[in-house]
Scaffold this motif. Structure first.
Motif, mmCIF file in Angstrom:
data_model
loop_
_atom_site.group_PDB
_atom_site.id
_atom_site.type_symbol
_atom_site.label_atom_id
_atom_site.label_comp_id
_atom_site.label_asym_id
_atom_site.label_seq_id
_atom_site.Cartn_x
_atom_site.Cartn_y
_atom_site.Cartn_z
ATOM 1 N N GLY A 100 9.819 16.215 40.621
ATOM 2 C CA GLY A 100 8.655 15.930 41.466
ATOM 3 C C GLY A 100 7.521 16.922 41.292
ATOM 4 O O GLY A 100 6.661 17.043 42.175
ATOM 5 N N ILE A 101 7.478 17.615 40.156
ATOM 6 C CA ILE A 101 6.393 18.562 39.891
ATOM 7 C C ILE A 101 5.138 17.771 39.543
ATOM 8 O O ILE A 101 5.153 16.903 38.669
ATOM 9 N N VAL A 102 4.053 18.039 40.233
ATOM 10 C CA VAL A 102 2.805 17.323 39.956
ATOM 11 C C VAL A 102 2.131 17.963 38.753
ATOM 12 O O VAL A 102 2.094 19.192 38.616
ATOM 13 N N VAL A 103 1.644 17.123 37.841
ATOM 14 C CA VAL A 103 0.991 17.600 36.622
ATOM 15 C C VAL A 103 -0.426 17.047 36.588
ATOM 16 O O VAL A 103 -0.648 15.846 36.757
ATOM 17 N N SER A 104 -1.375 17.944 36.387
ATOM 18 C CA SER A 104 -2.777 17.553 36.279
ATOM 19 C C SER A 104 -3.274 17.898 34.883
ATOM 20 O O SER A 104 -2.815 18.875 34.279
ATOM 21 N N SER A 105 -4.185 17.092 34.383
ATOM 22 C CA SER A 105 -4.696 17.313 33.029
ATOM 23 C C SER A 105 -6.221 17.254 33.021
ATOM 24 O O SER A 105 -6.834 16.508 33.782
ATOM 25 N N ALA A 326 -4.305 13.955 38.467
ATOM 26 C CA ALA A 326 -2.842 13.930 38.327
ATOM 27 C C ALA A 326 -2.443 12.942 37.243
ATOM 28 O O ALA A 326 -3.009 11.851 37.113
ATOM 29 N N VAL A 327 -1.428 13.308 36.461
ATOM 30 C CA VAL A 327 -0.945 12.472 35.355
ATOM 31 C C VAL A 327 0.087 11.495 35.896
ATOM 32 O O VAL A 327 0.999 11.872 36.620
ATOM 33 N N ASP A 328 -0.059 10.236 35.514
ATOM 34 C CA ASP A 328 0.915 9.192 35.845
ATOM 35 C C ASP A 328 1.937 9.155 34.711
ATOM 36 O O ASP A 328 1.658 8.628 33.636
#
Length: 336
Positions: A100-105, A326-328
């Motif tokens: 569940g780590i949120v990743v943004s790009s 946020a990356v899907d």
């Protein structure tokens, strides 16, 4: 004042000052507890392991080591990855999403210079600038200045965009002010969405048959390798130009070299397969092949735009707000 989340840089060290010049670094440190002197390029070693143990946010970039299970186990408090570059496919693993780590790009920010490069190349190709420069250089004073050359110009030029990626969509926006006819090929876009983008949706073969300039913006996946091969190149009309700023593997370079040798087509390639090309590649010397060294993406002062995107995401994170970029992960199989 709430305590700042513990953060760690994970990227190629020399990029940090380019991504985060003093003003941006100050903003980043105002919302994250991050040490600019500790930039991780390898997750092994006692000092790094100690830092990982307390890290809540990773600020990543080109050169980030892979976030494998051992790294994730060493960072039990990790809750966000803020990536100061485009694709996250090279370093993320299933465990990142499972935890569940949120990743943004910063992919959207990186898309802009690529789209700008493609726009510039399209307009220059419409004027046949690359070949004209060579003719001028060869003829020097004998070159006929002011001569009207039939077929040149950008009025009504047909541009085919392959892939409604971030770059593809940004390019479509940039093309709107010009008197160009723009078409799109993308299996994930339907007619209503194409209408919203303001382009005509065509099957790839039809786009290739009808475009004067074909510009590639599809991701590299198993299904897009050699998307443009001998059959597809043969569909393009004589005098057409192929532009690739996406991934080199989208094009069968053996087939492209053969087609270029006939002189029927031209190509502008910012990416190749392999990258770099072997020193003996004929593409370096063919007069109708124009190569640049993977520079369409963020370069020099453009890196600060990527850093600004990360800083803004960090400020949202610290404020408890939803991240904008946020990356899907469910769409990664069809993304760059």
């Amino acid at each position: 004042m709430p305590e700042r989340p513990q953060a760690l840089f994970a990227m190629t060290a020399q990029n940090v000052p380019h991504l985060f010049p003093p003003d941006l670094l100050a903003r980043l440190r105002a919302c994250l507890d991050i040490d600019p002197a500790l930039v991780v390029q390898d997750f092994t070693g006692p000092r790094v392991r100690a830092a990982l143990a307390r890290t809540e946010v990773l600020v990543t970039g080109w050169g980030c080591p892979r976030l494998d299970p051992a790294v994730l186990d060493a960072a039990p408090g990790l809750r966000a990855v803020l990536h100061a570059a485009g694709s996250v496919k090279g370093f993320t693993t299933p465990g990142v999403w499972e935890r569940g780590i949120v990743v943004s790009s910063a992919a959207a920010a990186n898309a802009l210079p690529v789209a700008e490069y493609a726009l510039a190349v399209i307009l220059l190709a419409g004027k046949d600038v690359f070949a004209s420069r060579d003719r001028l250089r060869a003829r020097r004073a004998a070159h006929p200045y002011g001569e009207i050359v039939p077929g040149l110009g950008n009025f009504g030029r047909r541009v085919g965009v392959v892939g409604a990626s971030r770059v593809g969509r940004r390019l479509i926006e940039l093309l709107r002010p010009y008197d160009l006819t723009v078409t799109l090929a993308d299996p994930y876009v339907d007619a209503p969405e194409a209408a919203r983008l303001g382009v005509a949706l065509l099957p790839l073969d039809e786009l290739l048959r009808t475009a004067d300039i074909v510009t590639l913006h599809a991701p590299e996946t198993a299904g897009t390798r050699h998307l443009i091969g001998a059959r597809e190149l043969a569909l393009m009309p004589s005098g057409a130009v192929l532009v690739n700023t996406a991934r080199g593997a989208l094009v069968d370079h053996r087939a492209l070299t053969g087609e270029l040798r006939t002189g029927r087509l031209s190509a502008v390639l910012d990416v190749t397969d392999p990258e770099p090309l072997p020193a003996d590649s004929p593409l370096y010397d063919l007069p109708n092949a124009f190569l640049t060294p993977h520079l369409a993406g963020s370069q020099g002062n453009e890196l600060a735009r990527l850093g600004r995107t990360v800083v803004e995401e960090a400020e949202r994170l610290a404020a408890g707000e939803e991240l904008r970029h946020a990356v899907d992960h469910t769409a990664l199989n069809r993304a760059a």
